[in-house]
Design an enzyme around this catalytic site. Structure first.
Site, short mmCIF file in Angstrom:
data_model
loop_
_atom_site.label_atom_id
_atom_site.label_comp_id
_atom_site.label_asym_id
_atom_site.label_seq_id
_atom_site.Cartn_x
_atom_site.Cartn_y
_atom_site.Cartn_z
N ASP A 126 -19.55 -13.67 21.44
CA ASP A 126 -19.18 -13.78 19.91
C ASP A 126 -17.62 -14.50 20.08
OD1 ASP A 126 -17.92 -13.36 17.51
OD2 ASP A 126 -18.32 -11.25 17.34
N GLN B 184 -13.27 -14.81 17.19
CA GLN B 184 -11.72 -14.57 17.48
C GLN B 184 -11.25 -15.47 18.77
OE1 GLN B 184 -9.98 -13.45 15.34
NE2 GLN B 184 -11.40 -12.42 14.01
N CYS C 30 -13.70 -3.59 10.70
CA CYS C 30 -15.11 -3.70 10.66
C CYS C 30 -15.44 -3.39 12.29
CB CYS C 30 -15.83 -5.14 10.74
SG CYS C 30 -15.56 -5.51 8.99
N LYS D 213 -12.89 -19.43 10.54
CA LYS D 213 -11.55 -18.75 11.34
C LYS D 213 -10.90 -19.88 12.20
CE LYS D 213 -13.75 -14.36 11.44
NZ LYS D 213 -13.13 -13.09 10.82
N HIS E 121 -17.26 -6.26 17.03
CA HIS E 121 -17.26 -6.10 15.50
C HIS E 121 -18.65 -5.66 15.06
CE1 HIS E 121 -17.36 -8.17 11.69
NE2 HIS E 121 -16.09 -8.24 11.45
N1 PLP Z 1 -17.13 -11.05 15.20
C1 PLP Z 1 -15.68 -11.00 15.27
C2 PLP Z 1 -15.14 -10.67 16.56
C3 PLP Z 1 -15.05 -10.94 14.11
O1 PLP Z 1 -13.64 -11.07 14.32
C4 PLP Z 1 -15.68 -11.36 12.77
C5 PLP Z 1 -14.95 -11.42 11.47
O2 PLP Z 1 -13.99 -10.99 11.54
C6 PLP Z 1 -17.02 -11.70 12.77
C7 PLP Z 1 -17.63 -11.41 13.94
C8 PLP Z 1 -17.60 -11.78 11.35
O3 PLP Z 1 -17.62 -13.02 11.25
P1 PLP Z 1 -18.26 -13.70 9.89
O4 PLP Z 1 -17.79 -12.39 8.75
O5 PLP Z 1 -17.33 -14.66 9.31
O6 PLP Z 1 -19.53 -13.75 10.05
#
Ligand code: PLP
Length: 406
Positions: free
Chosen positions: A200, A203, A364, A226, A123
């Site tokens: 990270d 997900q 993203c 999430k 992401h």
């Molecule tokens: N990393 C992953 C794999 C994600 O799916 C997301 C959000 O969709 C993020 C990071 C970013 O999360 P946030 O926007 O809640 O900070």
């Protein structure tokens, strides 16, 4: 298939509505999850019963709020099987947690010519902070490529590790393809190279049991929203040794031990990285969401969602000109697909008119989409309240879309 979703969806008031006269089918859970009534009620409870700024108050309300916030930290630590709650820092979410590590770890440990490894799956929030660090420190970003089935190329990863590697930062689960990365192996290999690892977990945290002591991850980050908690609250887990060795992130109240105009000393963990009034209503509600998940059991949720995802994949194959993206051995939470040569946006818009909420676009993760050579994807993503009926309604709607477009 045990219908866990059927039993649970009554807990989520939002799901009861209709959209354009059709019952809502919400399959955008990777973007954000809906909230159970217990979490919504917890926020109300904070603001109707004991709202007061935490840590600095001698009065009763402040003490109740402080206790609830610190209890929430304990709940998070237990949920992740962290060694202690001092390893849990509350942040605004995954993005802020990664920025914190990139900035503070990077400040101390990354120098010119050093290397940071990320993967093609990432992401933007696990790419851009590292890119910014690389620019600042004249370091180099390295990228683990993918195999044709969408899994990480672990041989290439092995070849990327070297004496200049200062950090490996990878997603536990790809938010686009749902591919589950072999993080145990990734961590083992990085540690054999003397390199820390940031996972990270945005997900994975709602779908896969995470035991940070067994995993031995150095950093693990996730967003509350999430996992059925409110927006604006998230978590950075970091091993105490790393967090102690890093300079603070932001300056302000709470993160200090003593301030004079000449010199400031910093607070100990976990407060060192929590400058300013934290989102204590959010942390308390996050703990409620984690208790909700724990009461059901993350293993049970994982098993249920796995069966449902397999069912969705089977049913997707009934649709003409279906192209399911990636064929990994382990998939969790999400499936991305394309319908012939139709633009994902058109498919998503038509599904919306039929009451089905999916997400379309680059999610993203533009470098991944570029790598796949496509304009974007249509993504369905599940939660513990998703039902077989949701999948059937989605497939019926998709069949109608296919009849219209193909
Ligand atoms: N990393 C992953 C794999 C994600 O799916 C997301 C959000 O969709 C993020 C990071 C970013 O999360 P946030 O926007 O809640 O900070």
């Amino acid at each position: 298939m045990t219908e866990l979703g059927e039993q649970l969806r009554g807990d989520f008031p939002l799901l009861k509505q209709t959209v354009y006269g059709k019952p809502l089918v919400y399959l955008d859970n990777a973007a954000t999850t809906q909230k159970p009534l217990s979490v919504i009620n917890k926020l109300t409870e904070v603001y109707t019963s004991y709202n007061a700024n935490i840590h600095r108050g001698v009065h009763h309300l402040s003490q109740v709020a402080t206790q609830a916030h610190e209890d929430a930290r304990k709940t998070v630590a237990q949920f992740l099987h962290a060694r202690s709650e001092e390893e849990i820092t509350f942040t605004r979410g995954t993005t802020e947690a990664i920025n914190l590590v990139a900035q503070c770890y990077g400040e101390r440990f990354v120098n010119e010519g050093d290397e940071i490894i990320v993967s093609t799956h990432e992401h933007h929030s696990n790419i851009v902070p590292w890119q910014m660090l690389c620019l600042r420190k004249k370091a180099v970003l390295r990228v683990i490529p993918l195999l044709p089935n969408g899994e990480l190329d672990m041989q290439a990863y092995s070849a990327l590790l070297n004496e200049r590697t200062r950090m490996v930062a990878v997603a536990h689960v790809s938010n686009v393809l749902g591919v589950v990365n072999p993080i145990e192996q990734i961590i083992r290999m990085a540690h054999a190279n003397g390199t820390p690892v940031l996972i990270d977990g945005a997900q994975s945290v709602a779908h896969i049991s995470v035991n940070l002591q067994a995993l031995d991850a150095d950093f693990f980050v996730f967003s509350g929203h999430k996992i059925y908690a409110p927006t604006g609250i998230g978590v950075l887990y970091g091993k105490a040794d790393w967090l102690n060795a890093m300079p603070p992130y932001q300056g302000g109240g709470e993160m200090i031990a003593n301030v004079t105009f000449e010199k400031t000393t910093y607070n100990q963990l976990p407060y060192k990285f929590e400058a300013g009034t934290p989102d204590y209503a959010g942390s308390i509600a996050l703990a409620e969401a984690l208790r909700y998940v724990q009461a059901i059991g993350i293993e049970r949720i994982a098993e249920y969602e796995h069966q449902l995802l397999q069912y969705a994949e089977e049913r997707l194959r009934e649709i003409p000109q279906m192209r399911i993206l990636a064929a990994p051995a382990h998939r969790s939470g999400a499936i991305s697909f394309l319908l012939g040569t139709q633009h994902p946006y058109d498919v998503g818009m038509l599904l919306d008119k039929l009451g089905v909420a999916v997400r379309t676009g680059h999610h993203c993760a533009q470098p991944l989409i570029d790598h796949l050579g496509i304009p974007g994807t249509v993504r369905i993503s599940l939660a513990l309240y998703t039902t077989k009926q949701d999948i059937d309604a989605f497939i019926k709607a998709l069949q109608q879309v296919a009849d219209m477009l193909l």
